[in-house]
Structure formats: structure tokens, C-alpha cells
Design an enzyme around this catalytic site. Structure first.
Site, PDB file in Angstrom:
ATOM      1  N   GLU A 176      47.606  21.902  -9.552  1.00 58.00           N
ATOM      2  CA  GLU A 176      47.323  20.494  -9.438  1.00 58.00           C
ATOM      3  C   GLU A 176      47.270  20.163 -10.821  1.00 58.00           C
ATOM      4  OE1 GLU A 176      45.806  22.618  -7.532  1.00 58.00           O
ATOM      5  OE2 GLU A 176      45.643  21.570  -5.555  1.00 58.00           O
ATOM      6  N   HIS A 232      34.115  22.570  -1.022  1.00 55.20           N
ATOM      7  CA  HIS A 232      34.989  21.569  -0.418  1.00 55.20           C
ATOM      8  C   HIS A 232      34.597  20.356   0.289  1.00 55.20           C
ATOM      9  CE1 HIS A 232      38.577  24.816  -0.100  1.00 55.20           C
ATOM     10  NE2 HIS A 232      38.092  24.644  -1.281  1.00 55.20           N
TER      11      HIS A 232
END
Lengths: 456, 327
Positions: free
Chosen positions: B60, B129
Site C-alpha cells: 500500500e 480489520h
């Protein structure tokens, strides 16, 4: 712990109060809500209510005594309790100003155990928990009860109360922990608060100044004192202070007009014949003037205004609240007919009479004599042809009304009998200029000379 | 109008914009060959080819930085994070380079980039998450943050975000991708950033809720109606800039506010709305402003705990009744 009872602030302009009568005796059991005494303020005689339970241990002042707000007047506590500390303090601050007295007396004497000095907490502790609180360190009259404690009310409730001149101390809160919320204030208004006054600046209850017609006496017997002394009453002090302030801060000028009231007199007679048949309130000529002024004020916003140097603004009121000077024994007072422009003559008549009666018995609530946006003063009944009045601050003008007189007038080149009335408008030149005042007077005259317009 | 899933509405927005402007490209993990982890970019590789729909490595920080560089050089990248939980490893790029570049370069470079992907909890995904990132990204000047709740807003706002010359964080939701609703197929359909939507009008209490929480607010409003209260529901749609005027206007009318925000409570969007409303409408409040949020703990995994953790309709109705002084 003993609880000190102090002289409460019972009106906007009150600085001291006279304890006119004790209604309970030392040793009496007191419950919250009991009336301890009656207090004469500058405006009215009001009840002094107890907010605590206990025994009335000590009356610190006697009937007829005048003390500044905040000064100790009584002590409530448990039977046999030692209250000498409290009384000493009361002595010490006897001459101190009101605020200091409030602080002195409340700080070392927190409320009974279940209430750990709430006002101190609120003032000192940063309200980091998101609870609705204000941290106003000084007592705010509208937000505190008679003992200076913070009243819990939602911001909206506070705002509505302020707009409607509702004293939060007299509203029961239905929210958590007694918080006063919108519905509580609205219920209080519903119960009988009058329509809201437009603004919340300091109000001026006192009316027009009129020369008092004291007949001088020349028959003083030689062996008697050359004069009689009389204490200055609260009301006289207020009149003196407010009207002097008006006269030296507002540059006055005067406009007089002579109004043909023939039609208005005839109309009033017709209306009152009807009123008698139908059992309605009779209309006085003054009611016609009230209505005429109220309608004219709608068209002349600067006359329905206030010059407020502290706020740096001229405030033009959207609503018309007519103050009407009423002479009473102790002086005079101006009850307020609210929204007079929207009320019919019968309603104005009924309301004015009712307010005047209660003014004479000194029974008016503060909200009934505060918040006028314009004032009239009528000395016609005393045969006064014309006079000038002092403006009732913060109004920008006052109308002085003379008698209705039969007088020869010239019509179409001929002298005929006529009915005339002189009115004199005192104007605050900071707001109202000559032409503005003249145009307003012309409107008043039009309404009175074509009085059918008052019925529309 | 066409009835589309949320994912289809987002795809329509990207497709229409890419057809319009050749400088736009999509990059992210599995956006191309696999059609996107949540099938948002399904078919886009076939239509636009591998020059404009690019599978990135699992990095990322790298592809977010690549996007910013491309944007500084005149392209208009759409960077998909598989979820915004993974944007944390690209934090420096997203919060430091993207929003500050125009200011630090004295206006020489703009960064017209969209970071998009699902945000917030989505069932049993575990604490790492299940993060809600809207408050976090809203705190950095220079970033715009958009979080739509219905497909139509998703389409109109994503098109606007792509056209915007500032970096935009565009927050979606796994749980809403399959949600079907009517979507405008008007040509050039855009919705301005910074404009709230009054979804339901009412006089008694204002509910402010974005993204998934909006649907809780609407259900709560139905329940309140059965009890005789009319709730006004406002979806800010954009977190930053926040359309506070619309919210204040409503609170001035209703005098009560409950903010639903599934984030953790401390320094959340709900906190900010609460602050701004008390600042601007203090004298109109008849009750304290209440919030419905996740608790100040990591998200649990067990389904029963997750149910208790997430804001719900019952809790919302309960808070509304509190501010209505009805209980």
C-alpha cells in the site's frame, strides 16, 4: 446546618427591599414553599418564599427595616442549633454591597448534606463531560433561585424564559434532576404569563413624570415643627433615579398637536351603548388613544425604538407594547398592554382596566409592568390642557395627553363649537428627529380624526 | 433511473469518468484480473486494458505513493485499498504527502487523487480489520472525506471526487456493496462534495448519521413514528467539508440531536458534530446532544459481542426518547 435567608432580588431594578410584614414567628416549623414574610420592593409587595425545611431560628431584621439585596434577614435550621457565626457575619456585612453579602453568606454555609454546594462545583470545574452547564461565576438573576443557586434549565428553556420574562425560579422542571425544559416554560407561559415582551434589556417600568399638584399650605401654627419628614419609598427612589437618568441622557424635544376628537367621542358613545346592551367592557377615550398610538407605531419604527449606547445599536421593536402610566398612592407605575396593535378596543379596555386596578393594589407581576416599547400618560381627567412628560427609558418617546375641551373652532370661515384634545410627544432626539416625530403624530391624529379605522 | 447494487453504482461512476477522461486510471490489489476483491471493478480490465486498470503488488505504501506522484504529474489516479484497514500501512502517503503537497509546493502541484475502498466494521473480521477511519482522515487539513450511504449518492459523489483537484478519501462499506437501490442514469450525474441530504423530515428530533449508520437512523425514525415522534434524518454524505448549516438548521427546528456514528466515540465524527452544533445552536438546545457509537474498545470477534458492540436501532430509539424527555 443552618441556612441563611437573604433579601432576594425580586425585580430588575430592585436594589434594596423593605420587610413589610413577618408572616411566621421564631420557632415556627418552615417547609419549602411557605411564605415567610412580605417584602416591599420598588415596584410591588411580594411574598418571600422559603426554599428550605427547618425551624425559623431567628428574624434578623424587623418589620419596616430596609436592607440591600443579599443581606441576611433570617436563619432557618434545626431547633437549638448554634447560629452565632451566621449572625456575626450578618453584622459584618451589614454595610457591604449586595454581591459581597451573597458570597460571604453562601460560601461557608453549603446546603444540607444531600446537596454538596453545587454552585461552587459548576463554577470551578471544567465541564469536560459534555453535560450542559454554564460556568457563570456571578449570580445571574434570571438563572438563579432566591438563594442564588443555579437553576438547571436547558439553553432553549432559558432563552424562551428570557424572551417571555418568565422567572425560572417560579418554574418547575420536569427533566432529569429537575432540569427545566422547553415544555415547562411553555406551560408556565400558558398558565398566565402575558405575551412576550420584545427584548430583554433593562426595562423601565416607571412612567411619566408629572408635576404633582400638592396644594401648598400656609396655615402652619407657630408652635409646630416647620416640616414633616417621611422616608423615601422604594418606588420614589426608582422614579427619581430613572427619570433623572432619562432627562440627562436623552435629549428631549416636544411636539404638540391639537386633535379634532368630535368623531372619536361620538364613536365611543356609540360603542359604549352597544357594550352596555351586550354586557361588554366599556371603552374609555384613553383606549382609543392607546389603539391609535399602537397602529401609528407600526408605521413609524423609530418611535417604537430604543437607543442603546451600551449595545451600540438602535433597537427597532417588531412588536408594540403600550405602557400606560397609572397614578397610585405611592407614586406611579406603567402597566403594559402587549401587542396593542393587534388587539381590539374591547380587549384593550378590559386589559387596561384590569391592570390599572391591580397596579393600585400593588399586585402586578414584574412582567406586567416591564417591556413597554412606548408609553402614554394622561392627565386629561385633571383638567390639564397640555403638558410635557419625561420619556420612560429606554423608550424613544412618550405621549402626554391633555383634556378633551369644548372650544370654538373655525370651519369653512365660520366659528363653530368643536371638541379638541392636545397631545404632546416628548422625543429622544438620539433616535427620533423632528420630522419623524411630527409624522408619527400626524398618524395618531389621522386615526383619531377618522376613528372608524380603529375598528378595522 | 436504474436499480443498481452499490458496487455497480460505483463501477458506473468510475467507468463513465474513465470513458470521459483518458488520464484517469485505477490501481489496487486485485482490481484487474480478479475484478476487485468485492467485484467493484468487474469488467473494467476488459474495457480499459491493463494500461488503465492495474493490479498492484501487496504494498500500500508503494502504490499510494505511486498514485500521488502520478497525480502531481497530471494524471488522475483512483487508488483502491482492499479495505481502509490496509491504508494504515500507507499512512505517510495518505496523510502527509497527498494533503500537504499543494501547500508545501506553493501551489505548483495539485494531487487530484481518490483513495477509495471499504471502511468500518463488517461482521466478524476481528479488531484489526474493523476500523472506522473517517474521523482519523478528517483531522488532516487538505483531505476531503466522503462517506455515502446509498448507491445513488455513491455514484454522484464518486464522479465528483474523481473530478476534484484535491485528494479525496472515499469510504465505502463491504456490507453495503450488495445493497440495491435506484440510481440516476442521467448524463453527467454528479453530487457536490460538502452537501448533506435531508432524507426524512420531522419536527421532534434530529438524527445525523452517515454511511451504514444512516440506515440505522432511518429504521429508528420508523420506530419513533410508531410512538408518535417525527424524526428528521440527515445524512451529511461528506464528512469533510461538513455541511453543518443543514444540521444546525434542523436542530434549530427540533431542539434535539442524536448523532449515530459506528466509530469509537473519542474524537469521532459524532464528537465534532456535537461540538459544532452546541457552538452554533446552543440557545436552541432543549436537551444535551447524545451520541450512539461503538464503545471505546477494540472490535470483538464473537457474533453476540459484535452485535452488542455496533450501534443499533434500539439504542438509537432509546437515546432519542431520552432527549425527548419521553422516558
Amino acid at each position: 446546618m443552618a441556612t441563611p435567608i437573604e433579601m432576594p432580588k425580586l425585580s430588575d431594578t430592585m436594589e434594596e427591599g423593605v420587610l413589610s410584614a413577618w408572616l411566621m414567628d421564631e420557632g415556627d416549623q418552615v417547609s419549602s414553599g411557605d411564605i415567610l414574610a412580605q417584602v416591599e420592593t420598588d415596584k410591588a409587595t411580594m411574598d418571600l418564599e422559603a426554599f428550605d425545611e427547618g425551624v425559623l431560628l431567628k428574624k434578623v431584621i424587623g418589620e419596616g427595616d430596609s436592607v440591600p439585596i443579599g443581606q441576611l434577614i433570617a436563619v432557618i435550621g434545626e431547633e437549638g442549633e448554634d447560629i452565632s457565626d451566621l449572625l456575626d457575619e450578618g453584622d459584618d456585612d451589614g454595610a457591604a454591597d449586595a454581591e459581597a453579602a451573597v458570597e460571604d453568606a453562601t460560601e461557608p454555609e453549603p446546603e444540607p448534606e444531600e446537596e454538596p454546594a453545587p454552585e461552587v462545583d459548576v463554577a470551578d470545574e471544567p465541564a469536560g463531560d459534555g453535560q450542559l452547564r454554564e460556568r457563570t461565576p456571578e449570580p445571574v438573576p434570571a438563572g438563579t433561585d432566591a438563594e442564588g443557586r443555579r437553576i438547571k434549565a436547558s439553553p432553549l428553556a432559558r432563552r424562551i424564559a428570557q424572551e417571555h420574562d418568565v422567572d425560572l425560579a417560579r418554574v418547575d422542571g420536569s427533566g432529569p434532576e429537575g432540569r427545566i425544559v422547553r415544555r415547562d416554560v411553555e406551560a408556565r407561559i400558558e398558565e398566565g404569563e402575558p405575551a412576550p415582551p420584545p427584548e430583554r434589556e433593562e426595562r423601565a417600568p416607571e412612567p411619566a413624570p408629572q408635576p404633582t399638584a400638592e396644594a401648598p399650605t400656609y396655615e402652619l401654627p407657630d408652635d409646630e415643627a416647620p416640616y414633616a419628614s417621611e422616608d423615601i419609598s422604594q418606588m420614589r427612589k426608582t422614579i427619581a433615579r430613572r427619570l433623572a437618568q432619562s432627562k440627562y441622557s436623552a435629549p428631549h424635544f416636544y411636539l404638540t398637536v391639537d386633535i379634532d376628537v368630535e368623531d372619536a367621542v361620538a364613536l365611543r358613545e356609540d360603542l359604549n351603548e352597544l357594550a352596555e346592551e351586550q354586557g361588554r367592557a366599556k371603552i374609555s377615550f384613553n383606549d382609543l388613544i392607546t389603539k391609535s398610538c399602537a397602529l401609528a407605531l407600526k408605521d413609524h419604527p423609530y418611535v417604537n425604538a430604543a437607543y442603546l449606547p451600551d449595545e451600540g445599536e438602535i433597537r427597532k421593536y417588531n412588536r408594540v407594547h403600550m405602557g400606560i402610566a397609572v397614578a397610585i398612592d405611592e407614586g406611579l407605575i406603567t402597566p403594559v398592554v402587549r401587542d396593542a396593535d393587534r388587539k381590539g378596543l374591547t380587549e384593550i379596555a378590559r386589559e387596561t382596566r384590569e391592570l390599572a386596578e391591580r397596579a393600585r393594589s400593588r399586585d402586578l407581576e414584574p412582567e406586567e409592568f416591564e417591556g413597554a416599547t412606548f408609553t402614554t400618560s394622561n392627565l386629561g381627567m385633571f383638567g390639564i390642557e397640555e403638558f410635557t412628560a419625561i420619556i420612560n427609558p429606554p423608550n424613544s418617546a412618550i405621549l402626554a395627553i391633555g383634556e378633551i375641551r369644548d372650544t370654538p373652532v373655525v370651519e369653512d370661515g365660520e366659528v363653530v363649537p368643536g371638541k379638541r384634545m392636545k397631545v404632546t410627544l416628548s422625543c429622544d432626539h438620539r433616535v427620533v428627529d423632528g420630522a419623524t416625530g411630527a409624522q408619527f403624530l400626524d398618524s395618531v391624529r389621522s386615526y383619531l380624526e377618522e376613528p372608524m379605522n380603529l375598528l378595522l | 433511473m436504474a436499480t443498481l447494487q452499490f458496487r455497480e453504482a460505483l463501477r458506473a461512476a468510475m467507468t463513465e469518468e474513465m470513458e470521459r477522461d483518458d488520464d484517469i486510471f485505477l490501481i489496487g490489489e486485485e482490481v484487474a484480473e480478479y475484478d476487485g476483491a468485492y467485484k467493484v471493478s468487474k469488467g473494467m480490465l476488459d474495457q480499459f486494458g491493463s494500461r488503465r486498470v492495474i493490479d498492484s503488488p501487496i504494498s500500500e505504501l508503494g502504490f499510494a505513493g505511486l498514485g500521488i506522484g502520478a497525480a502531481m504529474n497530471g494524471l488522475r489516479p483512483i487508488v483502491e485499498f482492499m479495505t481502509f484497514n490496509f491504508s494504515f500501512v500507507a499512512f505517510d502517503q495518505v496523510i502527509n504527502n497527498a494533503p500537504n503537497m499543494q501547500y508545501m509546493s506553493g501551489g505548483q502541484f495539485t494531487v487530484p487523487i481518490v483513495f477509495r475502498g471499504p471502511n468500518g466494521a463488517a461482521g466478524q473480521l476481528g479488531a484489526t480489520h474493523s476500523n472506522s477511519t473517517e474521523a482519523l482522515y478528517s483531522t488532516f487539513p487538505g483531505l476531503k472525506v466522503v462517506a455515502p450511504s446509498i448507491p445513488d449518492d455513491g455514484k454522484g459523489l464518486l464522479k465528483t471526487a474523481i473530478r476534484d483537484d484535491d485528494p479525496v478519501v472515499f469510504l465505502e462499506s463491504e456490507l453495503m456493496y450488495g445493497m440495491k437501490d435506484e440510481v440516476s442514469d442521467a448524463e453527467d450525474y454528479t453530487i457536490p462534495i460538502g452537501s448533506a441530504r435531508v432524507a426524512r423530515e420531522g419536527d421532534d428530533v434530529t438524527l445525523v448519521a452517515h454511511s451504514k449508520s444512516y440506515h440505522i437512523a432511518m429504521d429508528a425514525a420508523d420506530e419513533l413514528e410508531e410512538r408518535g415522534y417525527e424524526a428528521e434524518v440527515i445524512d451529511p454524505r461528506t464528512i469533510k467539508p461538513l455541511d453543518i448549516e443543514t444540521i444546525v438548521e434542523s436542530v434549530v427546528k427540533t431542539n434535539r440531536l442524536v448523532v449515530i456514528d459506528e466509530s469509537n466515540p473519542f474524537a469521532s465524527v459524532a464528537s465534532e458534530v456535537t461540538h459544532q452544533v452546541q457552538d452554533r445552536a446552543f440557545d436552541y438546545l432543549d436537551a444535551p446532544i447524545l451520541r450512539v457509537t461503538a464503545p471505546d474498545t477494540p472490535a470483538p470477534y464473537a457474533p453476540n459481542l459484535m452485535d452488542a458492540y455496533m450501534p443499533g436501532v434500539d439504542e438509537t430509539v432509546d437515546k432519542c426518547l431520552q432527549v425527548l424527555y419521553a422516558k
